[in-house]
Design an enzyme around this catalytic site. Structure first.
Site, PDB file in Angstrom:
ATOM      1  N   GLU A 438       0.607  -1.317   0.124  1.00  0.00           N
ATOM      2  CA  GLU A 438       0.258  -0.053  -0.064  1.00  0.00           C
ATOM      3  C   GLU A 438       0.703   1.320  -0.088  1.00  0.00           C
ATOM      4  O   GLU A 438       0.404   2.307   0.223  1.00  0.00           O
ATOM      5  CB  GLU A 438      -1.171  -0.029   1.191  1.00  0.00           C
ATOM      6  CG  GLU A 438      -1.825  -1.056   1.075  1.00  0.00           C
ATOM      7  CD  GLU A 438      -3.198  -1.033   2.215  1.00  0.00           C
ATOM      8  OE1 GLU A 438      -4.136  -1.541   1.757  1.00  0.00           O
ATOM      9  OE2 GLU A 438      -3.127  -0.168   3.067  1.00  0.00           O
ATOM     10  N   ASN A 439       1.996   1.096  -0.340  1.00  0.00           N
ATOM     11  CA  ASN A 439       2.962   2.435   0.046  1.00  0.00           C
ATOM     12  C   ASN A 439       2.769   3.267  -1.314  1.00  0.00           C
ATOM     13  O   ASN A 439       2.925   4.575  -1.137  1.00  0.00           O
ATOM     14  CB  ASN A 439       4.302   2.174   0.108  1.00  0.00           C
ATOM     15  CG  ASN A 439       4.546   1.582   1.575  1.00  0.00           C
ATOM     16  OD1 ASN A 439       3.513   1.490   2.432  1.00  0.00           O
ATOM     17  ND2 ASN A 439       5.707   0.915   1.728  1.00  0.00           N
TER      18      ASN A 439
END
Length: 830
Positions: A438-439
């Site tokens: 999710e970065n």
């Protein structure tokens, strides 16, 4: 316990350790308590500070009640582990101290000589111990400085980096969820968490062995890449031999060289197949190292599998594919996300891994995603996934935060990646490397850019360093920069038409029927919460009485506004709970319904959608969460729903153009022909309309059958439903949410009879019974039931087998709050 290849001559140093707090260290506001300050306590290695303090009786169990909050001082304190061992160094042998895992900021000394310092939990270290080693007693000391102090110092040097939680987990190479998560406690620990020992060797050793396995034209090919460390680089030639499945190769490594590549070819090997597609066949591979005179020096063994894997991302009319192809067969991924099974990893034994992974396989799961906020799992984990045929998608360890790319992190991340890719290359179950969790999405959507300014956030790792490491060391497997990631910087990273997608608006803001608005290519995360089993709550909490908002329940709900989101879900679908027992059962039902709806919807859109990875399989402690198996290892109703929704053959009713249609999903390798009876019936069980549908579904395909109007359109949506039946398979469609359905009060007859290993409870319905479930752990915490969430029409029966070793009251087994169905909340029920 090894670091590198197999280490003959390795002497474990796991005995006689003590633990003590460093005087004067710790948070000035919450220092070391008197019962710990100054104490020298026995320590277990491998282990950690929390488990040692717990074993010594100096702290309460951090998993119970709100004990976690009183133990924050541990993570702010410096600790010293120490042991004494006898040695007798002789000759010219090399002697290395091998540390497979130190958590995290460690200074290692032997006889007061510093051997080295570490700052990465996710890699091993090897130190030359010979200069400091002496005959007789030797003192080995490992000092662990506070992870908080280290992380905050890096923040002061490099600048703040945004993350999802108010903890500095992204500023240290340590298991991120040790700092807490929306399902986990904040228990920042330290310790010698993997094996430690002395490795005595001579002439040369196998520093690493990295087999790359491929299949082409029916032949198996193994390229065995060998790295060698020499005691004397100028010494004579060495011989490396490799053997697998009757094939043998040998190479001479001349003086001054330290690498070799051996190629073995196996004619027509049995392939390694994922669960549900064939047998996960493996072959033992052995690599040996010999001196010039033939004397054996070192050896390495591992079981490998022959299979191919690729990721199909071809553009098409729907966007671009995201299809995992194994042995040239497109695989619909029926996956679950995996988090560390315990906050303290050394408590997760091979037996516990085997239990948890068997629970996944038995729920018809074929892929485990190892999530990026945890750890690279143990050798036992990957050996078990290999043997069970469970595919593994492995995240590199970055999650939900911006990460600095400057030193000391750049060097550490590169070393960590190279070590772990090399370590795991032999495992056929590993089919994909993923750069982060999710970065990329976070950088795009989570308001990071302004606070970051021009500071690094990890992109250089995900798009440059990590793919380069994988391309060099493991080109047989695909790499994907992130989860989610759309495959193109010009597209939104979470675009469902491309690449992998995470769907979290359902849990956070929307009703779960919104899953039907998505037709994604691959869903790598989606989930819905429910509390753990009742027996798990009663073990962990002293709340009296238990209530959704009682103190312990609140503390063991870590999600932002989690209880309000659970309530929103209940209000949309189910009757209003009258008490805690109702709330507990209904929230578990709602979790199961939400995920089953999502999975069945996504599977019905094969081949546009080719994978679902449910968040999440397991828990690391007793908590209200998205898991199918709770922190005590008990299966929640979601597990049973997942087993049905992930079956090889699935019948499901799906809305198509506003009306229900029958969809048959065949994930088996054989054509599926069947006769399905579709009935629109009243709640009294009486048919209103009926039809017979002939199914003929190709292998690995779906078929959609429109239903005639007299079936698809109810006369009274509050009093009618659809049931589709073929053999043991059933699919249900209710025309209204439960809270609007005119259910009759639940009425049924029960019998209980003993069977080998427990009891059989048979329920015969006198009315419709929706989602009939036996919560047997209320009577025996060890009880296990073979099924749950069964819906019956009047006159139908079902038998539940309850495995239990203790006497159970038959009357209690057949009554509330043990035996439940949704319509037992109707006024006037038993």
């Amino acid at each position: 316990m090894t670091h590198g290849a197999n280490a003959a001559g390795l002497r474990p140093l796991h005995d006689g350790w003590t633990l003590r707090a460093v005087p004067g260290s710790g948070d000035p506001g919450a220092g070391v308590p008197e019962e710990v300050a100054g104490a020298v306590l026995p320590a277990t290695v491998p282990g950690c500070v929390h488990t040692d303090l717990l074993a010594a009786g100096r702290i309460p169990d951090p998993y119970l009640d709100d004990n976690e909050t009183r133990l924050a001082w541990i993570g702010h304190t410096d600790w010293i582990y120490e042991t004494t061992f006898a040695a007798d160094p002789a000759g010219d042998d090399r002697v290395d101290l091998v540390c497979a895992g130190l958590d995290t900021v460690a200074t290692v000394t032997l006889n007061d000589v510093e051997l080295g310092r570490t700052a990465n939990m996710h890699r091993g270290y090897r130190f030359d111990a010979r200069p400091a080693l002496r005959a007789g007693d030797n003192t080995l000391r490992v000092r662990f400085d506070s992870a908080y102090r280290y992380a905050l110092a890096r923040r002061d040097e490099l600048g703040e980096r945004p993350n999802s939680y108010p903890e500095p987990f992204n500023l240290i190479r340590k298991m991120a969820c040790n700092f807490g998560w929306d399902w986990g406690p904040t228990l920042v620990t330290a310790g010698i968490w993997q094996g430690i020992g002395l490795h005595t060797w001579r002439v040369a050793r196998l520093a690493h062995v990295r087999p790359l396995t491929t299949v082409e034209a029916g032949a198996g090919r193994v390229e065995v890449h060998v790295g060698i460390e020499r005691a004397d680089r100028g010494a004579g030639p060495l011989t490396v031999r490799a053997t697998v499945a009757g094939a043998t190769a040998q190479a001479t490594v001349d003086a001054g060289r330290d690498t070799a590549v051996l190629t073995l070819t196996v004619a027509d090997p049995e392939l390694w197949w994922p669960h549900g597609y064939g047998e996960p066949t493996r072959y033992p591979l052995e690599v040996t190292l010999h001196a010039a005179d033939g004397d054996p020096l070192d050896a390495w063994q591992r079981r490998i599998g022959f299979r191919t894997v690729r990721l199909d991302t071809t553009a098409d009319a729907h966007g671009s594919a995201f299809t995992l192809v194994v042995n040239d067969v497109p695989v619909f991924v029926r996956g679950v996300n995996w988090i560390p099974d315990d906050v303290f990893p050394t408590r997760v034994t091979r037996e516990r891994y085997a239990q948890r992974l068997a629970q996944a396989r038995d729920a018809n799961v074929n892929l485990i995603r190892v999530w990026g906020g945890g750890r690279y799992e143990s050798d036992d984990f990957y050996d078990l996934t290999d043997s069970l045929g469970l595919l593994v998608e492995q995240d590199f360890l970055f999650a939900c935060a911006a990460y600095p790319e400057e030193e000391p992190f750049a060097t550490e991340v590169a070393a960590e990646a190279r070590e772990q890719v090399t370590r795991l290359a032999s495992h056929p179950s590993l089919v994909m490397w993923v750069g982060n969790n999710e970065n990329i999405w976070g950088w795009h959507d989570w308001d990071w850019r302004e606070p970051l300014g021009d500071r690094s956030w990890g992109a250089g790792f995900y798009f440059d360093l990590l793919p380069a490491v994988v391309a060099e060391l493991d080109p047989t497997r695909p790499y994907w920069p992130g989860s989610p990631w759309s495959g193109d910087h010009d597209r939104h990273p979470n675009d469902p038409a491309h690449g992998s997608t995470h769907i979290w608006d359902v849990w956070n803001t929307d009703d779960y029927v919104r899953y039907r608005e998505y037709v994604p290519r691959f869903v790598a995360e989606f989930g819905y919460q429910a509390p753990p089993a009742y027996a798990t709550l009663r073990r962990a909490l002293r709340d009296d009485p238990l209530a959704p908002d009682s103190p312990g329940m609140r503390h063991h709900q870590k999600a932002a506004d989690g209880d309000a989101k659970l309530r929103r879900g209940l209000d949309a679908h189910l009757p209003t709970p009258r008490d805690f027992d109702d709330w507990h059962y209904l929230t578990q039902v709602n979790q199961a319904r939400a995920i089953a709806l999502g999975v069945e919807h996504f599977r019905s859109h094969r081949p546009v959608c080719m994978g679902t990875i449910v968040w999440q399989l397991n828990d690391c402690w007793p908590v209200t969460s998205w898991s199918a198996v709770d922190g005590d290892g008990r299966r929640k109703p979601l597990w049973y729903a997942l087993r049905r929704a992930y079956a090889d053959r699935l019948l499901t009713v799906q809305p198509r153009d506003g009306v229900p249609a029958l969809v048959a999903v065949n994930d088996g390798g054989r054509r599926w022909t069947a006769r399905v009876t579709v009935s629109r019936v009243g709640l009294d069980g009486e048919p209103r309309a009926k039809a017979v549908v002939e199914l003929d579904v190709a292998a690995y395909a779906t078929a959609t059958v429109p239903l005639p109007a007299d079936l698809a359109q109810p006369g009274d949506p509050r009093r009618e439903l659809l049931v589709c039946a073929s053999g043991d398979l059933r699919a249900w469609w209710f025309f209204a949410p439960d809270r609007e359905i005119a259910y009759p009060p639940a009425a049924y007859d029960t019998t209980v009879e003993p069977v080998d290993g427990g009891l059989r409870l048979t329920v015969t319905a006198r009315t419709v019974l929706r989602d009939l479930t036996v919560l047997a752990d209320r009577l025996d915490p060890a009880a296990v039931v073979d099924d749950a969430l069964v819906t019956l029409l009047p006159g139908e029966s079902v038998s539940f087998t309850v495995r239990t070793s203790r006497p159970v009251d038959p009357a209690a087994l057949a009554a509330r709050p043990v035996l439940r169905c949704v319509n037992d909340l109707t006024a006037g029920t038993v």
